[in-house]
Write a protein that holds these residues in place. Sequence first.
Motif, PDB file in Angstrom:
ATOM      1  N   LYS A  80      12.381  36.907  40.018  1.00  0.00           N
ATOM      2  CA  LYS A  80      12.683  37.691  41.010  1.00  0.00           C
ATOM      3  C   LYS A  80      11.159  38.396  41.336  1.00  0.00           C
ATOM      4  O   LYS A  80      10.502  38.874  40.578  1.00  0.00           O
ATOM      5  N   ILE A  81      10.940  38.567  42.608  1.00  0.00           N
ATOM      6  CA  ILE A  81       9.830  39.358  43.145  1.00  0.00           C
ATOM      7  C   ILE A  81      10.224  40.511  43.902  1.00  0.00           C
ATOM      8  O   ILE A  81      11.325  40.451  44.723  1.00  0.00           O
ATOM      9  N   SER A  82       9.350  41.549  43.967  1.00  0.00           N
ATOM     10  CA  SER A  82       9.499  42.750  44.859  1.00  0.00           C
ATOM     11  C   SER A  82       8.610  42.910  45.915  1.00  0.00           C
ATOM     12  O   SER A  82       7.517  42.474  45.816  1.00  0.00           O
ATOM     13  N   ILE A  83       9.143  42.908  47.085  1.00  0.00           N
ATOM     14  CA  ILE A  83       8.346  43.050  48.137  1.00  0.00           C
ATOM     15  C   ILE A  83       8.496  44.602  48.884  1.00  0.00           C
ATOM     16  O   ILE A  83       9.709  44.758  49.018  1.00  0.00           O
ATOM     17  N   SER A  84       7.516  44.908  49.460  1.00  0.00           N
ATOM     18  CA  SER A  84       7.554  46.320  50.152  1.00  0.00           C
ATOM     19  C   SER A  84       6.678  46.265  51.332  1.00  0.00           C
ATOM     20  O   SER A  84       5.601  45.582  51.483  1.00  0.00           O
ATOM     21  N   ASP A  85       7.182  46.953  52.573  1.00  0.00           N
ATOM     22  CA  ASP A  85       6.130  47.333  53.510  1.00  0.00           C
ATOM     23  C   ASP A  85       5.621  48.724  53.356  1.00  0.00           C
ATOM     24  O   ASP A  85       4.886  49.086  54.464  1.00  0.00           O
ATOM     25  N   GLY A  86       5.310  49.288  52.318  1.00  0.00           N
ATOM     26  CA  GLY A  86       4.833  50.397  52.086  1.00  0.00           C
ATOM     27  C   GLY A  86       6.089  51.733  52.177  1.00  0.00           C
ATOM     28  O   GLY A  86       5.577  52.983  51.838  1.00  0.00           O
ATOM     29  N   THR A  87       7.022  51.224  52.765  1.00  0.00           N
ATOM     30  CA  THR A  87       7.902  52.397  52.815  1.00  0.00           C
ATOM     31  C   THR A  87       9.635  51.951  51.880  1.00  0.00           C
ATOM     32  O   THR A  87       9.952  52.722  51.053  1.00  0.00           O
ATOM     33  N   ILE A 124       1.465  44.955  57.191  1.00  0.00           N
ATOM     34  CA  ILE A 124       0.985  44.684  55.874  1.00  0.00           C
ATOM     35  C   ILE A 124       2.137  44.885  55.003  1.00  0.00           C
ATOM     36  O   ILE A 124       2.824  45.546  54.923  1.00  0.00           O
ATOM     37  N   PHE A 125       2.534  43.855  53.829  1.00  0.00           N
ATOM     38  CA  PHE A 125       3.483  43.707  52.727  1.00  0.00           C
ATOM     39  C   PHE A 125       2.617  43.814  51.581  1.00  0.00           C
ATOM     40  O   PHE A 125       1.856  43.027  51.394  1.00  0.00           O
ATOM     41  N   TYR A 126       3.537  44.096  50.484  1.00  0.00           N
ATOM     42  CA  TYR A 126       2.849  44.227  49.208  1.00  0.00           C
ATOM     43  C   TYR A 126       4.090  43.459  48.271  1.00  0.00           C
ATOM     44  O   TYR A 126       5.215  43.501  48.384  1.00  0.00           O
ATOM     45  N   ALA A 127       3.491  42.859  47.123  1.00  0.00           N
ATOM     46  CA  ALA A 127       4.461  42.132  46.378  1.00  0.00           C
ATOM     47  C   ALA A 127       4.157  42.393  44.944  1.00  0.00           C
ATOM     48  O   ALA A 127       2.888  42.602  44.763  1.00  0.00           O
ATOM     49  N   PHE A 128       5.142  42.213  44.162  1.00  0.00           N
ATOM     50  CA  PHE A 128       4.830  42.538  42.700  1.00  0.00           C
ATOM     51  C   PHE A 128       5.927  41.483  41.912  1.00  0.00           C
ATOM     52  O   PHE A 128       7.017  41.441  42.362  1.00  0.00           O
ATOM     53  N   TYR A 129       5.253  40.849  40.982  1.00  0.00           N
ATOM     54  CA  TYR A 129       6.342  40.139  39.818  1.00  0.00           C
ATOM     55  C   TYR A 129       5.811  40.631  38.869  1.00  0.00           C
ATOM     56  O   TYR A 129       4.796  40.570  38.293  1.00  0.00           O
ATOM     57  N   GLY A 163       7.619  38.302  33.273  1.00  0.00           N
ATOM     58  CA  GLY A 163       6.540  37.566  33.220  1.00  0.00           C
ATOM     59  C   GLY A 163       5.385  38.181  33.460  1.00  0.00           C
ATOM     60  O   GLY A 163       5.080  39.532  33.169  1.00  0.00           O
ATOM     61  N   PRO A 164       4.247  37.372  33.655  1.00  0.00           N
ATOM     62  CA  PRO A 164       2.787  38.179  33.777  1.00  0.00           C
ATOM     63  C   PRO A 164       2.986  39.045  35.064  1.00  0.00           C
ATOM     64  O   PRO A 164       3.291  38.720  35.954  1.00  0.00           O
ATOM     65  N   TYR A 165       2.486  40.381  34.664  1.00  0.00           N
ATOM     66  CA  TYR A 165       2.514  41.189  35.782  1.00  0.00           C
ATOM     67  C   TYR A 165       1.437  41.006  37.058  1.00  0.00           C
ATOM     68  O   TYR A 165       0.290  40.587  36.357  1.00  0.00           O
ATOM     69  N   MET A 166       1.834  40.782  38.066  1.00  0.00           N
ATOM     70  CA  MET A 166       0.915  40.319  39.276  1.00  0.00           C
ATOM     71  C   MET A 166       1.359  40.963  40.394  1.00  0.00           C
ATOM     72  O   MET A 166       2.394  41.262  40.625  1.00  0.00           O
ATOM     73  N   VAL A 167       0.146  41.334  41.189  1.00  0.00           N
ATOM     74  CA  VAL A 167       0.484  41.947  42.544  1.00  0.00           C
ATOM     75  C   VAL A 167      -0.221  41.366  43.652  1.00  0.00           C
ATOM     76  O   VAL A 167      -1.171  40.459  43.429  1.00  0.00           O
ATOM     77  N   ALA A 168       0.180  41.425  44.802  1.00  0.00           N
ATOM     78  CA  ALA A 168      -0.415  40.521  45.983  1.00  0.00           C
ATOM     79  C   ALA A 168      -0.186  41.638  46.944  1.00  0.00           C
ATOM     80  O   ALA A 168       0.624  42.384  47.387  1.00  0.00           O
TER      81      ALA A 168
END
Length: 666
Positions: A80-87, A124-129, A163-168
């Motif tokens: 599972k990944i988490s995606i945000s648009d900042g809001t 712009i979008f942000y993702a976290f795993y 899993g390994p904490y990663m951001v994008a």
Amino acid sequence: MKKNILYTTMMAVGFLLAACSSDDDSMVEQNIVPAGEEIAFSSSMGDQLEMLGEENLDGALTTRATTEDGALTEWSTTDKISISDGTLMYTYQPKDGSIDGTSCSFESKTGSSFLTDGTGTDGIFYAFYPADAVLGWNGTTVSTMIYTEQKYSENVDNSGVMGPYMVAQATTTGGGANASFEFGHVCSIIDVDLSTFDGGEVESVALYANSQVSLAGSMKFNVASKAATISGNDGAGYSNSLQSEVVRVSEINETQPTVRFFVLPVQQTAGFTITVRCSDGKYYTKSSSNSVGTATTDDNTYITSQSGITGGTLCKPYYKKYNFGTKASARTQNWMAMIPGNIKFNHLSLPGTHDAATSSLSGNAYKCQAYTISDQLAMGCRAFDLRPGYDDSNLNIYHSNGNTNVTLSAALTAIKDFLIANPTETVFILIHEEYTSLIGSASHSTIWATRVWNCVNGFSDYIASYGWKGNLNPCRGKMVVIFRDNYTDGDGTTDLGCGKVGWGSSFSDKSIMTGIGSNTANGTLRYQDEYSTSSSSTKLDNLTTMLNDHIAANETNAGYTFVNNTNIASGTSNVSSLANSVNTAVLGSSTFTNHTGRFGIMMVDFLFSSSQKGDQMFELIHQQNYKYVYKNRTRCSTASASGTDTGVDISSDEYADGGTVYSRRR
């Protein structure tokens, strides 16, 4: 993701953006992605981990870690990944049947609504795993937690939960039709290889930072500015945001030899102590003092700054592998290495021995232990009742008029030597006068007290000053000493950081005094020492009263230190037989077996002796620390470690919302 992590390979994930638009009552048009629709993006993962040398704890090994130790195999359907648009923030998982090695299509599992202006302007979008580590988004900042209690299935198994904490960060193109992410690591990874360990079935493994610099804690990461902030003391006695220098992985899967830890990206200049607990209750500990995590972050585009770590320095996230080796020559019973050091000392449950030095005595009325003090230490005892004789210039330890021929100095030396060899541990000591029938005169008590004080003064470097007032960490490798006699202050000029307290044979509250004069130190010792009975049921009533009416009633009060004695005697009764009856009663009592708070310090007859069920008593008492530390209120602030601090801030307690946070078990 499956077991391993990508270090050097690049991953491309392609997918289609299927979005339908809808109108709402606001002035802003939204692009809606219903649950089950595909979200398509491409992503890559760079080599953002410092690959450190593999280390054999049975001897130095200089080979470098290889990419095979962490090479990504494929996505898992449960990733599972988490995606945000900042809001807004939404969770996505690979679409069933779409995984093709390192590629897959992701779909919304909850229905997503990302806000756009409806004009096709790129966003712009942000993702976290992994998504399960996300505690919340606020603009460009994600709140997450490196947990002190981690689970094998989440870290190593193919469950895909963690899993390994990663951001994008990604900018959409074509009016939001495509987004391209490049993930980077924001935590370090440590593997412990147990493939050659021969100590038995492994139950849990703990990682302890020898420098006591934090390994776990609450972290906020600004994906846009690439800045990490580790939460420090927020003023609460207990809080889910406070840090820990211990991380434990539990529920080990024996079919896989490697245990994986995720830790904060902080330099550890003194290395780690690794402790393995087996299902038979034994612990095996090995240490490496080699510095870990020395690379700067200059070449790391995913973390540019960090704040909030006390005594530590930001480093490039690293991968490190330790080969634990065999159990041979390993330190045993280092169970306190598995307890975070910012738990208050007097919130621990310590297994102790009543009349600790009596293993050499014969006679049913005097012998209370089957093992020497050195043996008890090695087996896990962490509290000792020591009674040097009034009339003995050598300070031999007695039980009544039975001379053990073990001097107070010899007992303290055995404890000191153990602590030098096992610096993660601490030992609580009660010292009391004995053989009182030959006092002779009132002045003799002063002579005895001065002798005892001078003896203890010889171990001053190994005494945790007023250790009962603070946290575990300052007590590691040291003794916490309290005298059971309120006149025991020697010449009244040297403050060793010991305590002194009056004593009797019943329930009592006593203020803990300092070693100089009669100055009162913060803290109160409450004890139960009702021994004048041969009835195990009466003793169980006393023990239960102490647990329910005193310990549990003051569960949130860090000013209290509790001692609950299990011993009973009547005339020349058989201590061994009485110990068996009391221990059996305690082990059969749901009041004790179901209690989730602290037990305090429990002084037990025949601790570890199987014929008196002392081995089961040890397990009951010391295992209580893990119920309390990992399942209840887990963090105690170092800054607020004082006898007046309640130790609990209910408003921020993990159970305030009905579930755990810091050490949550998902």
